[in-house]
Design an enzyme around this catalytic site. Sequence first.
Site, PDB file in Angstrom:
ATOM      1  N   ALA A 229       0.881  -1.165   0.000  1.00 57.37           N
ATOM      2  CA  ALA A 229       0.000   0.000   0.000  1.00 57.37           C
ATOM      3  C   ALA A 229       0.916   1.211   0.000  1.00 57.37           C
ATOM      4  CB  ALA A 229      -0.888   0.014   1.232  1.00 57.37           C
ATOM      5  N   CYS A 230       0.526   2.246  -0.731  1.00 59.57           N
ATOM      6  CA  CYS A 230       1.304   3.482  -0.766  1.00 59.57           C
ATOM      7  C   CYS A 230       0.327   4.640  -0.660  1.00 59.57           C
ATOM      8  CB  CYS A 230       2.118   3.574  -2.054  1.00 59.57           C
ATOM      9  SG  CYS A 230       3.143   5.055  -2.136  1.00 59.57           S
TER      10      CYS A 230
END
Length: 162
Positions: free
Chosen positions: A139-140
């Site tokens: 996840a970013c």
Amino acid sequence: MPNGEVYTTDVNLDFSKPDAPLLKVPKEINIMTRQVIRTDNAPAPVGPYNQAILASGKMLFVAGQIAIDPRLGDVVYTDDITKQTDQVMRNIEAILTEAGATFDNVVKTGVFLADMNDFGAVNAIYAKYFSEDTAPARACVEVSRLPKNVLVEIECIAIIGA
């Protein structure tokens, strides 16, 4: 039942008996173990947390790492996302090594950016540590602020001995 019918079943629903299906207790109960992982080759925590926790000898939870040089004890490369990301990845590598793991053991990462416009630069450094075909889930997200006003923070979960 609405029309006065009574529901019947072949299953014994008398749960007061010791052999009732929902009261069976497993013969063996696994207790999760917890081991703190610490190394001088990565920055010391700056709050009430540890660098990593090894749970049940298999799952390693690495705390979010920022661009602190463990030798200096301070943030480095304050305006260079590329160099900060490389320092973060080296800090993660030191913690993984201390726990007996490598980047190949990492199954999930979380990347936190002060500016999503830095995504490409971070990705270029990140790709040096994770090959595309075996890279972990990730996840970013962009956040409003990171500890010590760094540009990037990365956390990860690794599986050891699997």
